[in-house]
Design a protein around this motif. Structure first.
Motif, PDB file in Angstrom:
ATOM      1  N   THR A 134       0.815  -1.218   0.000  1.00 49.75           N
ATOM      2  CA  THR A 134       0.000   0.000   0.000  1.00 49.75           C
ATOM      3  C   THR A 134       0.853   1.275   0.000  1.00 49.75           C
ATOM      4  N   LYS A 135       1.971   1.269   0.714  1.00 44.21           N
ATOM      5  CA  LYS A 135       2.842   2.447   0.729  1.00 44.21           C
ATOM      6  C   LYS A 135       3.519   2.649  -0.621  1.00 44.21           C
ATOM      7  N   LEU A 137       2.197   1.751  -3.526  1.00 40.28           N
ATOM      8  CA  LEU A 137       1.149   2.257  -4.409  1.00 40.28           C
ATOM      9  C   LEU A 137       0.857   3.731  -4.137  1.00 40.28           C
ATOM     10  N   ALA A 138       0.953   4.122  -2.877  1.00 41.47           N
ATOM     11  CA  ALA A 138       0.754   5.536  -2.541  1.00 41.47           C
ATOM     12  C   ALA A 138       1.830   6.393  -3.204  1.00 41.47           C
ATOM     13  N   GLN A 140       3.340   5.621  -5.962  1.00 42.12           N
ATOM     14  CA  GLN A 140       3.098   5.602  -7.398  1.00 42.12           C
ATOM     15  C   GLN A 140       2.036   6.617  -7.803  1.00 42.12           C
ATOM     16  N   ALA A 142      -2.278   8.098  -7.647  1.00 40.08           N
ATOM     17  CA  ALA A 142      -3.668   7.648  -7.703  1.00 40.08           C
ATOM     18  C   ALA A 142      -3.915   6.616  -8.785  1.00 40.08           C
ATOM     19  N   GLY A 144      -1.673   4.373  -9.728  1.00 38.73           N
ATOM     20  CA  GLY A 144      -0.717   3.290  -9.564  1.00 38.73           C
ATOM     21  C   GLY A 144      -1.371   1.917  -9.549  1.00 38.73           C
ATOM     22  N   LYS A 145      -0.636   0.943 -10.059  1.00 37.31           N
ATOM     23  CA  LYS A 145      -1.085  -0.447 -10.062  1.00 37.31           C
ATOM     24  C   LYS A 145       0.107  -1.328  -9.732  1.00 37.31           C
ATOM     25  N   HIS A 146      -0.147  -2.427  -9.034  1.00 38.43           N
ATOM     26  CA  HIS A 146       0.920  -3.341  -8.634  1.00 38.43           C
ATOM     27  C   HIS A 146       0.477  -4.758  -8.990  1.00 38.43           C
ATOM     28  N   TYR A 162      -4.546  -2.152  -6.431  1.00 38.46           N
ATOM     29  CA  TYR A 162      -4.733  -0.720  -6.652  1.00 38.46           C
ATOM     30  C   TYR A 162      -4.532   0.012  -5.314  1.00 38.46           C
ATOM     31  N   PRO A 163      -4.354   1.344  -5.359  1.00 42.32           N
ATOM     32  CA  PRO A 163      -4.049   2.089  -4.128  1.00 42.32           C
ATOM     33  C   PRO A 163      -5.020   1.877  -2.977  1.00 42.32           C
ATOM     34  N   ASP A 164      -6.283   1.637  -3.249  1.00 36.73           N
ATOM     35  CA  ASP A 164      -7.273   1.480  -2.178  1.00 36.73           C
ATOM     36  C   ASP A 164      -7.428   0.038  -1.707  1.00 36.73           C
TER      37      ASP A 164
END
Length: 364
Positions: A134-135, A137-138, A140, A142, A144-146, A162-164
């Protein structure tokens, strides 16, 4: 006349206001390959497109205040620390695995990407383990994708974070092919609607169009040719260096924009579009390959991503053409030369900016 000014303002926003990224296909996608070893030990390979990592690294320079990056290996060490702070594994009680960076540097299989190899010792944890990015993605952003790949377990597979999204429970099955295809399709749509150079290219192509049929031919020709090179690159059959591709895409934008000053032959413009589509296809492929096409699911992922690109492209065209027709009504039913020339000039300037930046003449 208000319609003209609104149109010009919209194109300025797209083609000049967003002309700053050196590589317009930076996808904001990172990858994480998790491989379990004995005694609850895991090796995690975290990968990035180099331009994405560079941007994130620069955005967090305050973390390295006073650090001398000039010695050999210092930059790689700091990149490793950057990722180590933002990727974790822990159990359900929150007890963290002991993390360490094994390697940080260029991906040996892709010179345009960076690879950080991490080691997680989870021997002191109990029960199910959670992979927490999550950190990362933060950092990266809004969009961002992993893309996570889990190997060597009964739950082996892939999923897109995804970030959320909450930390990933590794004890649960990964996503099905259909679920991943949906995410690749959405990524394709996002890539085209945020690929400002592709949008400027399309805008320039249709500025003289006063009928739908020539636009259909242009879009069809572009679709066929870019689908060919997208497939070739995604399947690793034939690729070109991304720096060369990005520069050629910028050059194609300049060409079609300048062409508007000398030709209004929209009916035959599909020929040039077909040729340039081959180049743009390699640009689309850079985003798809960075997402990490699923093992055993190359064709579905490729098809879904390509469909997403086409849906985004069609949506853009259907949004622009009615606007142009509306402006025509305000100018006596004819396409305004001033409108076409002004917008074409702006697109050409944006294309020139991108070309010089991607060639290294201008700073990124």
């Amino acid at each position: 006349m208000t319609g003209i000014f609104r149109t010009i303002a919209a194109v300025i926003l797209f083609c000049v206001g967003f002309a700053s990224p050196a590589l317009a296909h930076t996808p904001d996608i990172s990858t994480g390959k998790i491989v379990p070893k004995d005694n609850r030990v895991f090796v995690v390979d975290v990968g990035f497109l180099a331009t994405d990592l560079e941007r994130m690294f620069q955005d967090t320079m305050s973390e390295r205040a006073g650090v001398d990056l000039s010695p050999a290996g210092a930059l790689e060490d700091e990149i490793g620390k950057f990722v180590e702070k933002r990727v974790a594994m822990r159990d359900g009680t929150g007890r963290a695995c002991i993390a360490s960076v094994v390697k940080s540097g260029e991906d040996p299989e892709n010179q345009d990407s960076a690879l950080i190899v991490m080691h997680f010792d989870c021997g002191a944890t109990d029960g199910a383990l959670f992979y927490d990015a999550t950190k990362l993605l933060a950092a990266q952003g809004a969009k961002g994708k992993h893309l996570v790949t889990l190997e060597g377990t009964e739950n082996a597979g892939q999923t897109m974070l995804y970030p959320d999204d909450p930390p990933l429970d590794l004890s649960k099955p990964m996503e099905t092919t259909a679920q991943l295809m949906w995410k690749f399709l959405k990524a394709g749509v996002e890539h085209i609607v945020t690929g400002y150079d592709h949008l400027c290219f399309l805008f320039a192509l249709i500025l003289w169009a006063t009928r739908i049929w020539p636009v259909v031919k242009i879009v069809t020709a572009f679709t066929i040719s870019h689908s060919i090179t997208l497939s070739l690159a995604a399947l690793n059959i034939f690729t070109l260096p991304s720096t060369l591709v990005e520069a050629l895409i910028a050059a194609s934008i300049i060409f079609v924009a300048v062409e508007n000053f000398f030709s209004r032959d929209v009916d035959n413009r599909w020929r040039n579009t077909f040729f340039f589509g081959f180049i743009h296809g390699f640009g689309f492929a850079s985003a798809l390959t960075e997402m990490g096409v699923p093992q055993g699911g190359v064709v579905p992922a490729l098809a879904a991503f390509n469909i997403g690109v086409e849906l985004g492209q069609i949506a853009i065209v259907f949004a622009v053409m009615p606007l142009l027709f509306f402006v025509d009504k305000q100018t006596g039913g004819k396409r305004s030369e001033k409108l076409v020339y002004v917008i074409s000039a702006l697109i050409a300037v944006a294309g020139l900016y991108w070309l010089l930046e991607r060639m290294g003449v201008l700073p990124g």
